[in-house]
Scaffold this active site. Sequence first.
Site, PDB file in Angstrom:
ATOM      1  N   ASP A 129      52.560  18.313  31.171  1.00 21.08           N
ATOM      2  CA  ASP A 129      53.745  17.703  31.770  1.00 21.08           C
ATOM      3  C   ASP A 129      53.703  17.788  33.295  1.00 21.08           C
ATOM      4  OD1 ASP A 129      56.158  16.414  31.807  1.00 21.08           O
ATOM      5  OD2 ASP A 129      57.360  18.195  31.393  1.00 21.08           O
ATOM      6  N   HIS A 139      48.619  10.497  36.474  1.00 18.76           N
ATOM      7  CA  HIS A 139      47.917  10.572  35.187  1.00 18.76           C
ATOM      8  C   HIS A 139      46.405  10.651  35.388  1.00 18.76           C
ATOM      9  CE1 HIS A 139      51.652   9.992  33.128  1.00 18.76           C
ATOM     10  NE2 HIS A 139      51.847   8.797  33.653  1.00 18.76           N
ATOM     11  N   SER A 196      53.074  10.254  23.790  1.00 19.26           N
ATOM     12  CA  SER A 196      53.994  10.392  22.665  1.00 19.26           C
ATOM     13  C   SER A 196      54.496   9.019  22.227  1.00 19.26           C
ATOM     14  CB  SER A 196      55.176  11.283  23.053  1.00 19.26           C
ATOM     15  OG  SER A 196      56.100  10.560  23.840  1.00 19.26           O
ATOM     16  N   SER A 197      55.009   8.961  21.021  1.00 15.35           N
ATOM     17  CA  SER A 197      55.563   7.699  20.527  1.00 15.35           C
ATOM     18  C   SER A 197      56.793   7.283  21.321  1.00 15.35           C
ATOM     19  CB  SER A 197      55.907   7.825  19.037  1.00 15.35           C
ATOM     20  OG  SER A 197      56.728   8.950  18.795  1.00 15.35           O
ATOM     21  N   TRP A 203      56.454   4.861  25.048  1.00 11.88           N
ATOM     22  CA  TRP A 203      56.512   3.402  25.164  1.00 11.88           C
ATOM     23  C   TRP A 203      57.726   2.955  25.986  1.00 11.88           C
ATOM     24  CZ3 TRP A 203      52.374   0.689  23.988  1.00 11.88           C
ATOM     25  CH2 TRP A 203      51.493   1.145  23.019  1.00 11.88           C
ATOM     26  N   LEU A 251      33.907  23.377  20.235  1.00 10.85           N
ATOM     27  CA  LEU A 251      35.351  23.194  20.392  1.00 10.85           C
ATOM     28  C   LEU A 251      35.814  21.928  19.677  1.00 10.85           C
ATOM     29  CD1 LEU A 251      38.085  23.822  21.908  1.00 10.85           C
ATOM     30  CD2 LEU A 251      37.207  22.323  23.729  1.00 10.85           C
TER      31      LEU A 251
END
Length: 605
Positions: free
Chosen positions: A368, A385, A413-414, A417, A475
């Site tokens: 975040d 970003h 996340s959904s 949008w 990993l």
Amino acid sequence: MRRLPLPGIPAQAAIDDPALRAAYAACRRFAKTANPTEYSLMQLMPAAMRPSCWALWTALSVPDNIIDTASGTPAQRVTRMRAWITSLEADVKQGTSSDPFRRAIVDTVWRWNLNLRDLSVSFSAIEADAEGRRPATWTDWSARVQRSNASWAGQCLILFNRAGLPTPMRPQYQRDFARYLDGVYLTDTLADLSADLDRGALLLPAEVIDGFDATPADLLQRRWTPQIQALITHLVSRARHQLNAPAFLTVLHPGAVALFTAVSNLFLARLRAVERAGPRLLHTGPRPGKLARQCILAPARAKAALAWQMTPLNVPRTPSLPPQQIALPLTPAARPAAHTPPRPHASGVRPPAIAPDRMPRHVAIIMDGNGRWAAGRDLPRHEGHRAGRSALLDVIEGAREIGLQHLTVYAFSSENWQRSPEEVAHLLELARDGRQQFVAGGVRLRWAGSPDGLPEDLVDELHRGERETRGETGLTLTICFNYGGRAELAGAAADLARAAVAGDLDPNSISEHLLGRYLPNPDMPDVDLLWRTGGEHRISNFLPWQTSYAELHFTDGYWPDVDRRDLWQAIVTYGRRDRRHGTASATPRPAALAKTSSGRSAGDR
């Protein structure tokens, strides 16, 4: 004057080059001769797509035939298979081939802009068959089925999508589709049992043979014992159950529904032939009669043809330049023998020593603060970003250095949008070109989320990353993209409900453990440490099931300012926690007893 196709080549796929038309015709004859059942089902595809289906089927079947032949030692067969694949690589680069089969395959790859690396997973599985390894469990058997046939199914879905016939396989139907594929190939295994025994191969999992007190020797020596009869009866019942009423048909195009319904009916007829064969099953390959096949295929052809005729198709032409999606080489040998070690931090700092019992197995991160980081520097949000991706790459290197097994990150996340179209577009673009950053490091990539709303090429790229790194043992990096935790739980509940309706389980037997098995990634371990940056103190619909007992760690810094040292500090902090999982602590924690001069405990500050 319009060039007419050769017999068997649909008019919609007419090709001016006679040699290329002949190449597709050669693939058609090969498919029809080698496997009439699969060929008849390919004929239910849209006419303009059939030649490409024949070519892709040939691309997988030729190496498979080389490995299955009785000629030469296993090592010699592997060498011949790799030589054929190497020739295919060279032909793809130059855009044509003197070999008819490979000429058609190359044209299909260029025409549809396919990535042939998708086939490498199947090539690796085919090569492993030369070693004669038997699957130990049903899980092993199913994994082999998926590895061997994921490329064929995946490429066909790409053809549908690029022809303008979207066939989204939503997460809630992926388990159902995998089960359906298991039923198809279990039926194949039973029908081809005698042929496999002829070459000394036994492809059934050891656990089911042992479970019926049968022995591999009984099968290999063709002894029809009561145990073998009970085993075959069980396997027929299992395959029939897997083929019946697949739920994913409810979301497909009517033409695809006609195709899959025909597959189900034809393979159920094959199972009836297996049942009727009895002891002959160990000596001959039972097949449905011609009349039975026609009763299934004739109405399916009529339904599929009507459905496809009502749907406009976009069949691309062969480009003059190589498509962008091609990635070579294909051969299993192309994988590096040793992966590159983690890149050291610029400061030279090394990870702290963590006792094994204080090391989390699974760390999840909510990355975040990217937008706020950019705003504080008078930059567009998408620059935050981009900087955040650089931070993620360093954290991944730090996870590799310290020996973390599982790292899961919340990338999109959904609910994201709702952000501006420009910001969303940049997030999608960043996701497209991230896969190659991890391949050389031995990182296994996984995707959690929904394809709904995502561009088709991005969905292809996310799936490709999973396929190409499936065998890695370092990993495991799970990218949660277009992800919503509540939607994931709702999908699992819907799958459970469908399984109960189908009779697969007793509703009274549903438990927490069973629900967990119906999640999209059921083998994902519970999160030990959930870390969120950016000063927010909430989990935002991120992994609600897996974080039930996670230790929470919140930091104020924005994600782009983070590097591996912050990950290591989070892990050190985790190691100091007293994780009781509902039990009582053996001794009070010192922080709870140490009083300050003001009378407040240190833990209250």
